[in-house]
Design a protein around this motif. Structure first.
Motif, PDB file in Angstrom:
ATOM      1  N   ASP A   9       0.859  -1.177   0.000  1.00  0.00           N
ATOM      2  CA  ASP A   9       0.000   0.000   0.000  1.00  0.00           C
ATOM      3  C   ASP A   9       0.901   1.235   0.000  1.00  0.00           C
ATOM      4  O   ASP A   9       2.080   1.159   0.367  1.00  0.00           O
ATOM      5  CB  ASP A   9      -0.886  -0.033   1.245  1.00  0.00           C
ATOM      6  N   LEU A  10       0.360   2.369  -0.394  1.00  0.00           N
ATOM      7  CA  LEU A  10       1.128   3.617  -0.419  1.00  0.00           C
ATOM      8  C   LEU A  10       0.894   4.455   0.834  1.00  0.00           C
ATOM      9  O   LEU A  10       1.765   4.569   1.693  1.00  0.00           O
ATOM     10  CB  LEU A  10       0.775   4.421  -1.667  1.00  0.00           C
ATOM     11  N   ASP A  11      -0.313   5.011   0.965  1.00  0.00           N
ATOM     12  CA  ASP A  11      -0.597   5.962   2.046  1.00  0.00           C
ATOM     13  C   ASP A  11      -0.652   5.271   3.399  1.00  0.00           C
ATOM     14  O   ASP A  11      -1.452   4.355   3.618  1.00  0.00           O
ATOM     15  CB  ASP A  11      -1.933   6.667   1.784  1.00  0.00           C
ATOM     16  N   GLY A  12       0.187   5.715   4.319  1.00  0.00           N
ATOM     17  CA  GLY A  12       0.203   5.137   5.661  1.00  0.00           C
ATOM     18  C   GLY A  12       1.082   3.921   5.776  1.00  0.00           C
ATOM     19  O   GLY A  12       1.329   3.445   6.885  1.00  0.00           O
ATOM     20  N   THR A  13       1.560   3.394   4.640  1.00  0.00           N
ATOM     21  CA  THR A  13       2.425   2.213   4.658  1.00  0.00           C
ATOM     22  C   THR A  13       3.823   2.573   4.171  1.00  0.00           C
ATOM     23  O   THR A  13       4.795   2.473   4.918  1.00  0.00           O
ATOM     24  CB  THR A  13       1.824   1.086   3.794  1.00  0.00           C
ATOM     25  N   GLY A 183       0.571  -6.237   8.789  1.00  0.00           N
ATOM     26  CA  GLY A 183      -0.072  -5.027   9.275  1.00  0.00           C
ATOM     27  C   GLY A 183       0.986  -4.012   9.669  1.00  0.00           C
ATOM     28  O   GLY A 183       1.924  -4.336  10.383  1.00  0.00           O
ATOM     29  N   VAL A 184       0.839  -2.774   9.180  1.00  0.00           N
ATOM     30  CA  VAL A 184       1.824  -1.721   9.427  1.00  0.00           C
ATOM     31  C   VAL A 184       1.183  -0.626  10.268  1.00  0.00           C
ATOM     32  O   VAL A 184       0.141  -0.079   9.897  1.00  0.00           O
ATOM     33  CB  VAL A 184       2.333  -1.136   8.095  1.00  0.00           C
ATOM     34  N   TYR A 185       1.805  -0.311  11.376  1.00  0.00           N
ATOM     35  CA  TYR A 185       1.264   0.714  12.274  1.00  0.00           C
ATOM     36  C   TYR A 185       1.240   2.082  11.603  1.00  0.00           C
ATOM     37  O   TYR A 185       2.203   2.492  10.960  1.00  0.00           O
ATOM     38  CB  TYR A 185       2.116   0.808  13.540  1.00  0.00           C
ATOM     39  N   ASP A 186       0.114   2.788  11.760  1.00  0.00           N
ATOM     40  CA  ASP A 186       0.036   4.192  11.385  1.00  0.00           C
ATOM     41  C   ASP A 186      -0.812   4.912  12.423  1.00  0.00           C
ATOM     42  O   ASP A 186      -1.884   4.420  12.809  1.00  0.00           O
ATOM     43  CB  ASP A 186      -0.569   4.380   9.990  1.00  0.00           C
ATOM     44  N   ALA A 187      -0.342   6.055  12.865  1.00  0.00           N
ATOM     45  CA  ALA A 187      -1.021   6.784  13.941  1.00  0.00           C
ATOM     46  C   ALA A 187      -2.430   7.210  13.570  1.00  0.00           C
ATOM     47  O   ALA A 187      -3.270   7.415  14.449  1.00  0.00           O
ATOM     48  CB  ALA A 187      -0.194   8.010  14.332  1.00  0.00           C
TER      49      ALA A 187
END
Length: 213
Positions: A9-13, A183-187
Motif C-alpha cells: 500500500d502507499l498511504d500510511g504504509t 499489518g503496518v502501524y500508522d497513527a
C-alpha cells in the motif's frame, strides 16, 4: 514462510501521507460552500474517489459537479506527492533487503499510479518497484481485485505474496483472499491496531522490523 513477492500500500504504509486524505476532502467541501465535519475522512475512508465525490456533493449540497470534485482532489494530492510527502520510517531499508533477496515488489494504491510513482521517484524508491496499480482501475480495497491483479502481474502465487497494509479494511480483504498480510502501524488508525494485529500474519511498527523467517 516462503515469500516470493510483495505488494505495498502507499498511504500510511510506504509514505506518511494520511494527512492528505484527512485535509483535502474538507478543503474541497469548504471551497464549494459546504461545512464538513472533522471526521469526514472517516466517513469516506472505504470509498473510491468517484464514490466519495458523489457522497460529498450530495451530503453537503455542493455547487459543483462530481468531476470538479474529483479533479480538485487529484490536483491537491498530486502536488503533495510530487513535492512534500515523506517516507515512512524503514521503507528504504526493507525495500533494499527485498531487492537483495530477489523478491519482486509493486504498489497497490487508492491513489493514481502516476502519483505513487512520482512520490517514490522523489524519495529514491521507485527503482525497487516493478509497477503500481490503482483502485481507480481495479476497485476499492473492500474487494480483492487489486491484490489479485498485483499478484498476477508479479507472477507469484497468492499464498506466497505478502501484502503490506496499514488500513484494517484493506488488510482484512487481502487476508480473506488468501494473501499473507503484514499489518503496518500508522497513527491515523490508532483505534484499529488491536484488530489489525490480530488478523495479520506479521505486524510491525516500522517496515524495517519485518522478518518473514
Amino acid at each position: 514462510m516462503n515469500i516470493r513477492g510483495a505488494v505495498f500500500d502507499l498511504d500510511g504504509t510506504l509514505t506518511d501521507s494520511m494527512y492528505i486524505w484527512n485535509e483535502a476532502p474538507k478543503a474541497l467541501v469548504r471551497r464549494y460552500g459546504g461545512e464538513p465535519p472533522e471526521n469526514l475522512a472517516q466517513e469516506i475512508k472505504k470509498m473510491g474517489r468517484r464514490e466519495a465525490s458523489i457522497y460529498m456533493r450530495e451530503k453537503f449540497c455542493l455547487d459543483c459537479s462530481v468531476e470538479e470534485l474529483m479533479d480538485g482532489i487529484n490536483a491537491l494530492v498530486t502536488e503533495e506527492y510530487r513535492c512534500r510527502v515523506p517516507m515512512k520510517p524503514g521503507a528504504d531499508r526493507l525495500l533494499a533487503r527485498l531487492a537483495a533477496e530477489g523478491i519482486p515488489c509493486c504498489i497497490a494504491t487508492a491513489s493514481e499510479s502516476a502519483q505513487a510513482q512520482a512520490a517514490m521517484e522523489r524519495l529514491g524508491l521507485w527503482k525497487y518497484f516493478r509497477f503500481a496499480v490503482s483502485c481507480i482501475q481495479y476497485g476499492g480495497k473492500t474487494e480483492p481485485d487489486i491484490y489479485l491483479e498485483a499478484a498476477r502481474r508479479l507472477g507469484t502465487d497468492i499464498g506466497e505474496t505478502a501484502v503490506f497494509e496499514d488500513a484494517l479494511h484493506a488488510a482484512r480483504t487481502a487476508r480473506k483472499a488468501g494473501f499473507p498480510v503484514c499489518g503496518v502501524y500508522d497513527a491515523s488508525a490508532e483505534e484499529d491496531q488491536p484488530q489489525l494485529r490480530a488478523l495479520s500474519t506479521w505486524y510491525v511498527r516500522t517496515l524495517s522490523d519485518w522478518n518473514s523467517r
